[in-house]
Scaffold this active site. Structure first.
Site, mmCIF file in Angstrom:
data_model
loop_
_atom_site.group_PDB
_atom_site.id
_atom_site.type_symbol
_atom_site.label_atom_id
_atom_site.label_comp_id
_atom_site.label_asym_id
_atom_site.label_seq_id
_atom_site.Cartn_x
_atom_site.Cartn_y
_atom_site.Cartn_z
ATOM 1 N N ARG A 69 12.737 2.359 6.253
ATOM 2 C CA ARG A 69 11.917 2.887 5.178
ATOM 3 C C ARG A 69 11.152 4.098 5.705
ATOM 4 N NH1 ARG A 69 6.189 1.247 3.184
ATOM 5 N NH2 ARG A 69 6.074 2.551 1.323
ATOM 6 N N HIS A 113 4.048 9.099 -0.319
ATOM 7 C CA HIS A 113 3.211 8.359 0.621
ATOM 8 C C HIS A 113 1.986 9.228 0.925
ATOM 9 C CE1 HIS A 113 3.328 4.968 3.767
ATOM 10 N NE2 HIS A 113 2.128 5.523 3.837
ATOM 11 N N GLU A 158 1.443 2.262 -2.053
ATOM 12 C CA GLU A 158 0.053 1.837 -2.107
ATOM 13 C C GLU A 158 -0.824 2.701 -3.012
ATOM 14 O OE1 GLU A 158 -0.189 -0.294 2.286
ATOM 15 O OE2 GLU A 158 -1.398 1.504 1.925
ATOM 16 N N ASN A 281 3.108 -4.584 0.799
ATOM 17 C CA ASN A 281 2.538 -4.320 2.118
ATOM 18 C C ASN A 281 1.420 -5.322 2.352
ATOM 19 O OD1 ASN A 281 4.241 -2.142 2.154
ATOM 20 N ND2 ASN A 281 2.643 -0.584 2.072
ATOM 21 N N TYR A 283 -1.419 -6.884 5.207
ATOM 22 C CA TYR A 283 -2.094 -6.832 6.500
ATOM 23 C C TYR A 283 -3.091 -7.979 6.680
ATOM 24 C CZ TYR A 283 0.162 -2.400 7.268
ATOM 25 O OH TYR A 283 1.130 -1.436 7.457
ATOM 26 N N GLU A 343 5.750 -3.259 4.487
ATOM 27 C CA GLU A 343 4.950 -2.978 5.686
ATOM 28 C C GLU A 343 4.295 -4.260 6.157
ATOM 29 O OE1 GLU A 343 1.973 0.096 5.614
ATOM 30 O OE2 GLU A 343 3.229 1.441 4.426
#
Length: 438
Positions: A69, A113, A158, A281, A283, A343
């Site tokens: 990606r 992005h 995002e 994504n 985290y 991600e």
């Protein structure tokens, strides 16, 4: 075929900021403004991927991943954001895509992005409805060259983070600090996504997705004020960017005046154009409390104590990924498309040993535990079809400059030498074991 891959983004790795006809992006301007980025770092050179891409493709081949990606730099393709196409910019991405395919690596491009052409920012950026239309035009240009070779496209990366950090709080480019008056940047990004979905399909794209940063939201207590604050944050971070795409309607935004008075008839139908996959994504979870009196937002970040943290200070909560994925399935049901974890990774204080190695055992544990959490979610019925480690390379980490290292591959920013870390070797062996199993 399950996709095991890695991920990067154009401004974070490419460099060559003013070469071969590339125009300036908002990040070029922002990073050169004093005080915006830690220690004055910029992406002018970054990892010099624009020139060293054959080496980076070889690193991916060495990993054995079957997908990569990356993002396309809008100002490299359309230097003014619209109008004349920069052929050299498109040629670069065509060379990259063809080289990946030769190595058996599926290209998964993200069209935006965060590096909006500066010329469009000067006309309002994502606060302007016109930017959504220009994004669709740009999508058509890139897909017109590459759709015959690219199976899966991602429109936006995002949009919550870009709106919140770039337009609401001003800590990312373009550096506006509008608080709730930044909400039109959410709507116009989503409108651009919907228009781009249609443009991509018209150009022959087979599968289209959007990538959202998602977080499971936990109230700081079971008291009503904390519960209301957590709900308000969940709406802003998660549902604002998922409900209109998957359900065709915005959630209740009454906690965020003035709300979205920029929505026009037909917009939600465009935004809800069917997609084939959802990029997630992940985290960490987010713990939320009620704000103090007079705060400008209806929530306060309460931190998440009791967990180890990354070098960024982010809590490490692997099971939060399972919690997130099963929560999405419960909320959206049949409306939820297949998911790709686009991600997942962590920053560490990586140190080169005297022998020239980086023994990043903490990163290995992070990846192993998060992959296990993803598989638990799959066992509970969540349709997950890909996992991409952030990141292939250490790179320019936005407002942190070069201070946070997420890569499987260490980059010496003085010499640009690439050194695979222990996590690179671990992931390579893991991917080989998955290929053997299947």
């Amino acid at each position: 075929m399950f996709l095991w891959g890695t991920a990067t983004a154009a401004y974070q790795i490419e460099g060559a900021a003013d070469e071969d006809g590339r125009g300036p992006s908002v990040w070029d301007v922002f990073a050169h403004e004093p005080g915006r980025v830690r220690d004055g770092h910029t992406g002018d050179v970054a990892c010099d991927h624009y020139h060293r891409w054959p080496e980076d493709v070889a690193l991916m081949a060495g990993l054995g991943v079957n997908a990569y990606r990356f993002s396309v730099s809008w100002p490299r393709v359309l230097p003014s954001g619209a109008g004349e196409v920069n052929a050299k910019g498109l040629d670069f991405y065509e060379r990259l895509v063809d080289a990946l395919l030769e190595k058996g690596v599926q290209p998964v491009p993200t069209l935006f992005h965060w590096d909006l052409p500066q010329a469009l920012e000067e006309r309002g950026g994502w606060l302007s409805r016109d930017t959504a239309a220009r994004f669709a035009d740009y999508a058509a240009v890139v897909a017109g060259r590459l759709a015959d070779r690219v199976p899966l496209w991602i429109t936006l990366n995002e949009p919550f983070v870009h709106m919140a950090y770039g337009y609401a709080m001003g800590v990312h480019a373009p550096g506006r600090a509008l608080l709730t008056e930044a909400l039109p940047a959410a709507h116009h990004q989503l409108l651009g996504h919907g228009l781009a979905v249609r443009a991509l399909r018209a150009a022959g794209a087979r599968e289209v997705a959007i990538t959202n940063n998602c977080t499971p939201v936990r109230p700081a207590s079971r008291e009503e004020p904390d519960l209301r604050a957590a709900e308000a944050y969940d709406i802003l971070h998660n549902r604002l960017f998922l409900d209109p795409v998957l359900l065709g309607a915005y959630p209740d935004l009454s906690a965020y005046p003035p709300g979205l008075d920029c929505v026009r008839d037909g917009d939600l139908e465009v935004i809800a154009s069917p997609i084939d996959a959802l990029g997630v994504n992940y985290y960490n979870p987010t713990r939320i409390a009620a704000p103090e009196a007079g705060a400008g937002l209806p929530f306060a970040d309460a931190g998440l104590p009791g967990h180890p943290t990354t070098a960024f200070g982010w809590p490490v909560v692997p099971d939060g990924l399972r919690e997130l994925l099963t929560g999405l399935k419960a909320r959206y049901g049949a409306a939820l498309p297949p998911i790709h974890i686009t991600e997942n990774g962590c920053s560490q204080e990586d140190v080169l040993t005297a022998g020239g190695t980086i023994e990043d055992e903490g990163r290995i544990a992070f990846l192993r535990d998060h992959i296990a959490a993803m598989r638990r979610a799959m066992d509970e019925g969540v349709d997950v079809r890909g996992y991409f480690v952030w990141s292939l390379l250490d790179n320019f980490e936005w407002a942190e400059g070069y201070h946070q290292r997420f890569g499987l591959v260490h980059v010496d920013y003085a010499t640009l030498r690439r050194t695979p870390k222990a996590s690179y070797r671990w992931y390579a062996e893991f991917v080989r074991s998955q290929n053997t199993d299947t």
